[in-house]
Design a protein around this motif. Structure first.
Motif, PDB file in Angstrom:
ATOM      1  N   ALA A  28       0.833  -1.207   0.000  1.00 33.49           N
ATOM      2  CA  ALA A  28       0.000   0.000   0.000  1.00 33.49           C
ATOM      3  C   ALA A  28       0.862   1.249   0.000  1.00 33.49           C
ATOM      4  CB  ALA A  28      -0.927  -0.008   1.212  1.00 33.49           C
ATOM      5  N   GLU A  29       1.912   1.262   0.805  1.00 31.55           N
ATOM      6  CA  GLU A  29       2.770   2.435   0.875  1.00 31.55           C
ATOM      7  C   GLU A  29       3.570   2.612  -0.412  1.00 31.55           C
ATOM      8  OE1 GLU A  29       4.894   1.927   4.536  1.00 31.55           O
ATOM      9  OE2 GLU A  29       3.179   2.537   5.760  1.00 31.55           O
ATOM     10  N   GLY A  30       3.895   1.497  -1.090  1.00 34.03           N
ATOM     11  CA  GLY A  30       4.545   1.591  -2.397  1.00 34.03           C
ATOM     12  C   GLY A  30       3.628   2.226  -3.436  1.00 34.03           C
ATOM     13  N   VAL A  31       2.343   1.868  -3.383  1.00 29.98           N
ATOM     14  CA  VAL A  31       1.357   2.468  -4.292  1.00 29.98           C
ATOM     15  C   VAL A  31       1.240   3.960  -4.016  1.00 29.98           C
ATOM     16  CG1 VAL A  31      -1.089   2.567  -4.893  1.00 29.98           C
ATOM     17  CG2 VAL A  31       0.046   0.356  -4.665  1.00 29.98           C
ATOM     18  N   LEU A  32       1.156   4.345  -2.736  1.00 24.97           N
ATOM     19  CA  LEU A  32       1.044   5.760  -2.382  1.00 24.97           C
ATOM     20  C   LEU A  32       2.267   6.545  -2.853  1.00 24.97           C
ATOM     21  CD1 LEU A  32      -0.454   5.559   1.234  1.00 24.97           C
ATOM     22  CD2 LEU A  32      -1.657   5.914  -0.926  1.00 24.97           C
ATOM     23  N   LEU A  33       3.433   5.911  -2.790  1.00 24.79           N
ATOM     24  CA  LEU A  33       4.645   6.567  -3.269  1.00 24.79           C
ATOM     25  C   LEU A  33       4.563   6.805  -4.776  1.00 24.79           C
ATOM     26  CD1 LEU A  33       7.511   7.617  -2.720  1.00 24.79           C
ATOM     27  CD2 LEU A  33       8.341   5.277  -3.046  1.00 24.79           C
ATOM     28  N   ALA A  34       4.038   5.821  -5.510  1.00 23.35           N
ATOM     29  CA  ALA A  34       3.886   5.970  -6.964  1.00 23.35           C
ATOM     30  C   ALA A  34       2.909   7.100  -7.301  1.00 23.35           C
ATOM     31  CB  ALA A  34       3.417   4.652  -7.575  1.00 23.35           C
ATOM     32  N   LEU A  35       1.873   7.249  -6.479  1.00 19.53           N
ATOM     33  CA  LEU A  35       0.900   8.310  -6.728  1.00 19.53           C
ATOM     34  C   LEU A  35       1.537   9.692  -6.620  1.00 19.53           C
ATOM     35  CD1 LEU A  35      -2.277   7.052  -4.806  1.00 19.53           C
ATOM     36  CD2 LEU A  35      -1.629   6.682  -7.189  1.00 19.53           C
ATOM     37  N   THR A  36       2.532   9.827  -5.745  1.00 19.94           N
ATOM     38  CA  THR A  36       3.171  11.134  -5.584  1.00 19.94           C
ATOM     39  C   THR A  36       3.891  11.565  -6.857  1.00 19.94           C
ATOM     40  OG1 THR A  36       5.242  10.239  -4.675  1.00 19.94           O
ATOM     41  CG2 THR A  36       3.480  10.742  -3.116  1.00 19.94           C
ATOM     42  N   LEU A  37       4.350  10.590  -7.652  1.00 17.80           N
ATOM     43  CA  LEU A  37       5.007  10.921  -8.913  1.00 17.80           C
ATOM     44  C   LEU A  37       4.013  11.585  -9.865  1.00 17.80           C
ATOM     45  CD1 LEU A  37       7.418  10.804 -10.825  1.00 17.80           C
ATOM     46  CD2 LEU A  37       6.722   8.479 -11.448  1.00 17.80           C
ATOM     47  N   ILE A  38       2.799  11.041  -9.923  1.00 21.68           N
ATOM     48  CA  ILE A  38       1.754  11.629 -10.772  1.00 21.68           C
ATOM     49  C   ILE A  38       1.359  13.001 -10.231  1.00 21.68           C
ATOM     50  CG2 ILE A  38      -0.599  11.355 -11.627  1.00 21.68           C
ATOM     51  CD1 ILE A  38      -0.200   8.343 -11.479  1.00 21.68           C
ATOM     52  N   THR A  84       4.989  13.754   1.089  1.00 18.05           N
ATOM     53  CA  THR A  84       5.867  14.923   1.047  1.00 18.05           C
ATOM     54  C   THR A  84       7.000  14.762   0.041  1.00 18.05           C
ATOM     55  OG1 THR A  84       7.142  14.074   2.919  1.00 18.05           O
ATOM     56  CG2 THR A  84       5.394  15.655   3.407  1.00 18.05           C
ATOM     57  N   ILE A  85       7.150  13.590  -0.559  1.00 14.89           N
ATOM     58  CA  ILE A  85       8.125  13.447  -1.645  1.00 14.89           C
ATOM     59  C   ILE A  85       7.601  14.127  -2.910  1.00 14.89           C
ATOM     60  CG2 ILE A  85       9.310  11.757  -3.105  1.00 14.89           C
ATOM     61  CD1 ILE A  85       9.500   9.909  -0.832  1.00 14.89           C
ATOM     62  N   GLU A  86       6.293  14.387  -2.939  1.00 14.48           N
ATOM     63  CA  GLU A  86       5.675  15.032  -4.104  1.00 14.48           C
ATOM     64  C   GLU A  86       6.371  16.322  -4.522  1.00 14.48           C
ATOM     65  OE1 GLU A  86       1.488  17.349  -4.976  1.00 14.48           O
ATOM     66  OE2 GLU A  86       1.435  15.581  -3.681  1.00 14.48           O
ATOM     67  N   PRO A  87       6.743  17.223  -3.597  1.00 17.76           N
ATOM     68  CA  PRO A  87       7.420  18.454  -4.032  1.00 17.76           C
ATOM     69  C   PRO A  87       8.742  18.192  -4.745  1.00 17.76           C
ATOM     70  CG  PRO A  87       6.616  18.687  -1.793  1.00 17.76           C
ATOM     71  CD  PRO A  87       6.454  17.253  -2.158  1.00 17.76           C
TER      72      PRO A  87
END
Length: 295
Positions: free
Chosen positions: A7-17, A242-245
């Protein structure tokens, strides 16, 4: 791989989008207003869901519509504040300030859910906050109206992250996604009809960008967040987000030529460090303890 790790891997991928949407949105807002962009994005998303998934969405109970609608209100207000703010600040800075939601999530989690965050989560938040400070306070950069609106957006998105943890267990991810999309479409269409005038023409590039924002950055990301965030804690989800920025800054530098400087690079490094600290804290007994009364 555990369900939580996946689940956390999926959330990390979403931040890229999500990171790419600041640049895409900045380009689209040259042609249309913030409310028109939100209306187009969520109306198309609602039509898409109705066309392909209506049998899996309906029926909906009154309670589901109410709870999902409240979540949709927070999402709508957050998008309005963010999109209007984006017209008055840079894509990089907008992304960085939006990331400040990580500061507010643990506090709201205590108030709304009566759930104490882990010490490791709070330590990660502290490190991430330092990184965000470096990113949002470069030398000579004024904190303007656009930045203030984006900060309001961060608070609203923090409420959204916590509240989605409350309601996500009451209906399917597809149902909750649809209610959010539909409520945002209704709100934004009403607002646009009241305050905007139709543009003379919309360039083809803007249409393609809106389709990207609709399919990938709205339908896909909202569904996946609704589906997987409930398998981790809101605080851990917020720290991941917060990796999104960092992704946004890279996109803005490549496409728009924006620069964040040495302080920005240092802030990005601290953000990654804070995420890793929070993610690895489960294996460290001292950091895996609750900060406050036992849950």
């Amino acid at each position: 791989m555990t369900r939580k790790t996946r689940a956390e891997g999926v959330l990390l991928a979403l931040t890229l989008i999500w990171g790419s949407t600041f640049v895409v949105g900045k380009l689209v807002l040259v042609s249309i207003t913030p409310l028109q962009m939100i209306a187009a994005r969520f109306t198309l998303a609602t039509v898409f869901l109705l066309a392909f998934f209506s049998r899996r969405i309906f029926p909906l109970t009154r309670r589901q519509l109410l709870r999902g609608g409240v979540l949709g209100v927070f999402l709508f207000l957050g998008f309005v504040a963010q999109t209007v703010g984006l017209t008055m600040t840079t894509a990089s800075k907008s992304a960085f300030i939006t990331g400040m939601m990580v500061v507010f999530v643990p506090l709201l989690q205590v108030v709304i859910e009566r759930r104490s965050p882990r010490i490791g989560n709070l330590a990660g938040v502290a490190v991430v906050t330092g990184g965000l400070w470096l990113l949002t306070s470069p030398a000579g950069a004024a904190f303007g109206t656009g930045d203030m609106l984006t900060l309001v957006c961060a608070v609203l998105f923090a409420v959204y992250i916590v509240y989605i943890d409350v309601v996500a267990h009451e209906m399917s991810a597809l149902q909750l996604t649809f209610i959010q999309m539909a409520s945002n479409a209704i709100f934004s269409l009403a607002g646009s009809a009241a305050f905007d005038t139709l543009p003379a023409r919309v360039p083809g590039g803007a249409v393609v960008a809106i389709l990207y924002l609709t399919i990938f950055a709205t339908v896909l990301t909202t569904f996946m967040q609704t589906r997987y965030q409930k398998e981790t804690s809101p605080t851990r989800a917020a720290v991941i987000f917060t990796i999104e920025p960092v992704f946004a800054a890279v996109s803005a530098a490549l496409v728009l030529g924006e620069q964040i400087g040495v302080g920005g690079a240092a802030g990005g490094g601290l953000i990654i460090g804070g995420v890793l600290l929070s993610e690895l804290s489960d294996g460290i007994p001292l950091l895996n303890r609750s900060f406050g009364p036992a849950e």
